[in-house]
Enzyme design. Structure first.
Site, PDB file in Angstrom:
ATOM      1  N   HIS A   1     -12.994  35.461  12.157  1.00 18.93           N
ATOM      2  CA  HIS A   1     -11.828  35.110  13.161  1.00 18.93           C
ATOM      3  C   HIS A   1     -12.710  34.731  14.777  1.00 18.93           C
ATOM      4  O   HIS A   1     -13.969  35.692  15.420  1.00 18.93           O
ATOM      5  CB  HIS A   1     -10.813  36.461  13.621  1.00 18.93           C
ATOM      6  CG  HIS A   1      -9.861  35.939  13.771  1.00 18.93           C
ATOM      7  ND1 HIS A   1      -9.584  35.921  15.547  1.00 18.93           N
ATOM      8  CD2 HIS A   1      -8.597  35.656  13.134  1.00 18.93           C
ATOM      9  CE1 HIS A   1      -8.400  35.275  15.786  1.00 18.93           C
ATOM     10  NE2 HIS A   1      -7.637  35.762  14.366  1.00 18.93           N
TER      11      HIS A   1
ATOM     12  N   GLU B   1      -8.027  27.549  12.324  1.00 14.46           N
ATOM     13  CA  GLU B   1      -7.167  28.033  13.644  1.00 14.46           C
ATOM     14  C   GLU B   1      -7.757  27.411  14.567  1.00 14.46           C
ATOM     15  O   GLU B   1      -8.637  28.782  15.755  1.00 14.46           O
ATOM     16  CB  GLU B   1      -7.536  30.069  13.353  1.00 14.46           C
ATOM     17  CG  GLU B   1      -6.951  30.295  11.678  1.00 14.46           C
ATOM     18  CD  GLU B   1      -6.242  31.649  12.357  1.00 14.46           C
ATOM     19  OE1 GLU B   1      -5.460  32.302  12.794  1.00 14.46           O
ATOM     20  OE2 GLU B   1      -7.376  32.732  13.177  1.00 14.46           O
TER      21      GLU B   1
END
Ligand code: PGA
Length: 258
Positions: free
Chosen positions: A99, A169
């Site tokens: 992430h 993302e």
């Protein structure tokens, strides 16, 4: 779409503060999940809450995920680490890896690759996050994406590709007021699949699930799935707002797949 089931992953990040709140959010998701017909839900609570957010009995269409796992595979003197094997033992099926918030704290592609290997070896599915910091006119962001994917997946054997989920993302769309435009999401998800195909072959590329993450909420989620043409969503803020997340699951489940 690579699968006829949509995968909706809630990344709770460092929320909520109490176990009581965590259990309340999880129980609402566990109540709605069995009613879904074309959607699988994964919640990724903080480590201390995971076990209490699960369930002894299997809940249909509901899965547990973790936001981290150690690169260390063998038990032993690794203070502060939690192994993928331990997560597997308590019922975790997915682990978010790479992430951008962890990359920003120094997580390298090399480390991401090691974690992916540890997670796959323990029988779990890695949700591998990739995304550019800025989207420049000249298209340099495509090279950034390509390198992230290649280096992160460097140690994955072909036999294990089935377990991989990719989450696209764009960093600038995380925690933002608006998500990326649907047509851009579509374009990027095709690119991500193409890079994956170049590494693992066309068949694997057609099957891999690509999620979108970045400012998804219950209002924009159905259009992101329909017009962004992604296989699911990685949801941050809205995933700890249980009424919103429940609405999101219902809305996404109502989309008829073409
Ligand atoms: P957000 O976070 O939905 O709050 O933008 C997404 C993520 O970081 O996974």
């Amino acid at each position: 779409m690579s699968s006829n089931k949509k995968l909706i992953v809630g990344n709770w990040k460092m929320n909520p503060v109490t176990l009581d709140e965590a259990k309340k959010i999880a129980s609402k998701i566990k109540r709605i999940s069995p009613t879904l017909t074309s959607t699988e839900t994964v919640i990724c609570p903080p480590l201390p809450f995971i076990i209490s957010c699960g369930s002894r009995k299997e809940v249909k269409h509901f899965h547990l995920g973790s936001q981290s796992a150690s690169v260390e595979m063998v038990r032993g003197p690794h203070t502060g680490e939690v192994s993928a094997e331990m997560l597997h033992d308590i019922g975790v099926e997915y682990v978010i890896i790479g992430h951008s918030e962890q990359r920003a704290r120094g997580e390298s592609d090399v480390n991401v690759a090691k974690k992916i290997k540890a997670v796959i070896d323990a029988g779990l599915s890695p949700i591998v996050c990739v995304g550019e910091l800025v989207r420049d006119e000249a298209g340099a962001y495509l090279e950034v994406l390509k390198n992230q994917i290649k280096h992160s997946l460097a140690d994955v054997p072909l036999a294990s590709v089935k377990s991989i989920v990719l989450a696209y993302e764009p960093i600038w769309a995380i925690g933002a007021p608006e998500p990326m435009k649907n047509e851009d999401i579509h374009e990027s998800s095709i690119f991500v699949k193409k890079v994956f195909s170049d590494i693992f072959g066309v068949e694997a590329g057609l099957k891999v699930r690509v999620l979108y993450g970045g400012s998804v909420n219950y209002r924009n989620a159905p259009d992101i799935i329909s017009y962004g043409k992604v296989d699911g969503l990685l949801v941050g803020r809205e995933s700890v707002n249980s009424p919103g997340f429940v609405e999101l699951l219902k809305a996404v489940d109502n989309i008829a797949y073409k």
